[in-house]
Design a protein around this motif. Structure first.
Motif: not given
Length: 507
Positions: A182-188, A300-320
């Motif tokens: 649900a979190t990823l569906t909304e975020a992306w 594996t133990e956590t699923g997705m934790m961080c994400s660069n933003p869909y709207d906004g700056e996607r910074r190279a070298g970071t996971v958001g």
């Protein structure tokens, strides 16, 4: 909370005529047909003796029917256990003995060999393309009704290894899977209108619990490719909207002359994860296509934790930044004191996405959690002033090659068993295509040894992606004053092994 299976049923009710999967040969599986197949497979599982809480293991090639098997397992309240198709028989033996699945689904022709290696009480059936295999011989079984499950009941077990070489089964609950989806569906901004190019395997987090879960719960369509095929991906970009991949996808696609802004104009999102994406790849992709790759961070133990933003700056070298509802902190390793932005420390995470436990390992589970409930990831990271997280290293000697985790200890133990080897150390070194690859540094017993002889001795017992790309010899391994092998020195020494030769200026 609605589970992944319940959300799938919601999607069936709304989008029954929509294609869930489209295969390269044009075969389409609609949501309605997938639901019917899921019902029948749930009945088959029940007829074969699978009960709530039982494990259903699957090591089969990538097929649309596997999605129905996964959903059928959830429907009957059992626990889904996907296994890498590259694992050899001796590797599988550990997983079967540890998880004790009630049912093991394999490729046709493998049942007898696997049964001979397995403990009593495990039944083996097969699944092949176009609904072949013994699992489909029981299609006359009556459909099994959905089983009510508690949100914190186990839904899946995914095995992940540690540097000790012993694999750990991460138990993921229905809440873990549904909340992260649900979190990823909304975020992306993922919806029924999306058409995903799915070229990932479906035995790990990214391919199954991100890409498939997001699709089956929204009514989206997946072009279901059996493996990474750059030409097929390029051909599918017109009319598709999303690609999820590992960095290797993007390095290989960048070699294709047709990857252009025009070719990708229908695409809205390119996601990368499972291994670090280089800033060079990020910048080159943007220059070629006009799209900024969205890099995210999970395990594996956590699923997705961080994400660069869909709207906004996607910074190279970071996971958001951390995803909504998930708490991440960077702490000083010895004192567990939270560190300010700009300081590197150990990454810890808490939230509804974090797994419940390691299967049959209560002591190990306790070791990996802090007193206040944070999971210790084993990664090192740093937040910038804007809350973007960068992964700067790993506490453990994990190698990530093409998105797959490789643990040196497992390889070293096999190499050390060779009669001509005194000791070995396996390290990851940079590779232009796969990110990094394992290289074995070997101290022989006096006489010269053929590197191919060593590699040949371990091939039957090790998945191909784990096999060292090179064997280098040394008189001694570097050690510190405490006698610990200095793998950082070995990585530095062999860092240029796979560097591409410099090329002249382009004409």
């Amino acid at each position: 909370m609605r589970t992944i299976y319940q959300l799938f049923e919601d999607a069936v009710a709304r989008h029954g005529d929509t294609a869930l999967t489209i295969e390269p040969d044009g075969r389409r599986l609609t949501y309605a047909a997938a639901h019917e197949l899921t019902e029948r497979l749930a009945g088959t599982l029940t007829a074969l003796g699978v009960r709530p809480g039982d494990r259903v293991a699957a090591q089969v090639e990538k097929l649309p029917e596997v999605i129905a098997l996964y959903l059928a397992t959830l429907r009957v309240g059992a626990i889904y256990l996907p296994l890498n198709t590259a694992y050899t028989g001796s590797e599988l033996q550990y997983f079967v003995e540890d998880a004790r699945p009630a049912l093991f689904v394999c490729s046709p022709g493998q049942e007898e060999d696997l049964a001979g290696r397995s403990p009593d009480g495990v039944s083996f059936v097969s699944m092949g393309p176009h609904r072949t295999g013994t699992l489909f011989e029981r299609e006359d079984a009556p459909p099994a009704p959905p089983v009510a499950v508690e949100p914190d009941a186990p839904a899946a077990i995914l095995y992940t290894s540690g540097t000790t070489g012993r694999s750990k089964g991460a138990v993921l609950t229905h809440r873990n899977l549904a909340s992260n989806c649900a979190t990823l569906t909304e975020a992306w901004r993922y919806t029924h209108d999306d058409v995903l190019i799915h070229a990932l395997p479906i035995f790990h987090i990214h391919g199954l619990f991100v890409a498939v879960n997001m699709s089956v719960t929204t009514g989206a369509t997946m072009h279901f490719l059996p493996k990474l095929d750059p030409q097929a991906i390029v051909d599918l970009m017109p009319g598709s909207t999303v690609l999820m991949g590992v960095p290797t996808f993007y390095t290989r696609l960048l070699r294709h002359p047709d990857v252009t802004a025009e070719r990708t104009q229908d695409m809205r999102l390119f996601v990368s994860g499972s291994a670090p994406l280089t800033a060079e790849t990020h910048h080159e992709w943007r220059a070629r296509t006009g799209h900024a790759i969205l890099e995210r961070y999970g395990m594996t133990e956590t699923g997705m934790m961080c994400s660069n933003p869909y709207d906004g700056e996607r910074r190279a070298g970071t996971v958001g930044p951390p995803l909504p509802g998930i708490s991440i902190r960077v702490v000083e390793r010895e004192t567990n004191t939270e560190l300010p932005a700009g300081e590197v420390g150990s990454i810890q995470v808490a939230g509804p996405n974090v797994f419940r436990e390691y299967w049959n390992m209560p002591e190990k589970t306790a070791e990996e959690f802090t007193d206040d409930g944070y999971f210790v990831t084993g990664d090192l990271g740093v937040f910038d002033d804007d809350g973007y997280l960068s992964i700067v290293g790993r506490d453990k000697d994990l190698i990530i090659s093409g998105g797959y985790n490789i643990y040196p200890k497992e390889i070293e133990e096999l190499i050390d068993g060779h009669p001509s080897v005194r000791e070995s150390a396996v390290v990851g070194v940079p590779h232009p295509d796969l990110g990094e690859v394992p290289v074995a540094v070997v101290v022989p017993h006096g006489a010269a040894v053929d590197p191919e002889e060593i590699l040949a001795s371990i091939r039957p017992r090790l998945a191909r992606f784990k096999q060292p790309r090179r064997v280098e010899f040394a008189d001694e391994l570097p050690r510190n004053v405490m006698g610990k092998i200095q793998k950082a020195a070995l990585r530095q020494e062999h860092a240029a092994l796979f560097q591409q030769a410099p090329t002249g200026p382009k004409s």
